[in-house]
Design a protein around this motif. Structure first.
Motif: not given
Length: 166
Positions: A11-25
């Motif tokens: 159930d890993h949501n990869h799009d969410r993973c990417i968007s969270e990483a970019l927002e955090q950056a």
């Protein structure tokens, strides 16, 4: 932010993973008064597109496709910046880079690397780091840099039939 399930979990949501990483950056760079330029952000996005470490030369075609200078020094400068900000880690054994899920904290890397699919996961490594520091200290050794890379099979690859390496 609630972390996404691990990349090995169904159930890993990869799009969410990417968007969270970019927002955090973006947030960390604003906070630190550093520039997350479009090329740096693109390199970070490309690295987060999979949980497999990517080398600089694997990133070059995508940079060219996006209209950026695709010379190796361009991507190496972006990777150097991202690494200096703790946004990516270098996986020495693969000469490649992986996104860091905890860039707000300075820490050493400890990674599980699947030898089959190359998926890589960063472990919370405080107990491992303490054991290494303690052992090194008892020998009078001063640690200057530390990265732990553990190679094996992820849960997904353990369930797949393995090919004979011949």
């Amino acid at each position: 932010m609630n972390p996404s399930p691990l990349p090995f979990e169904p159930d890993h949501n990869h799009d969410r993973c990417i968007s969270e990483a970019l927002e955090q950056a973006r947030h960390l760079c604003r906070e630190r008064r550093q520039r997350l330029t479009p090329i740096r952000e693109l390199v970070l996005r490309l690295i987060w597109q999979s949980h497999q470490p990517l080398g600089a030369y694997e990133l070059l075609p995508a940079l060219a496709e996006a209209g950026f200078n695709s010379a190796p020094p361009t991507v190496y400068r972006a990777l150097e910046f991202l690494q200096s900000q703790g946004l990516v880690h270098r996986i020495a054994s693969l000469n490649a880079f992986i996104g860091c899920p905890h860039p707000e904290q300075s820490h050493q890397g400890c990674f599980l690397i699947c030898r089959s699919c190359k998926s890589t996961l960063e472990l919370e490594s405080q107990p491992i780091q303490q054991a290494i520091r303690s052992s090194a200290g008892s020998l009078g050794f001063t640690i200057e840099q530390e990265t732990v890379e553990i190679v094996g099979l992820c849960p997904n690859c353990q369930t797949r039939p393995q090919r004979d390496p011949q």
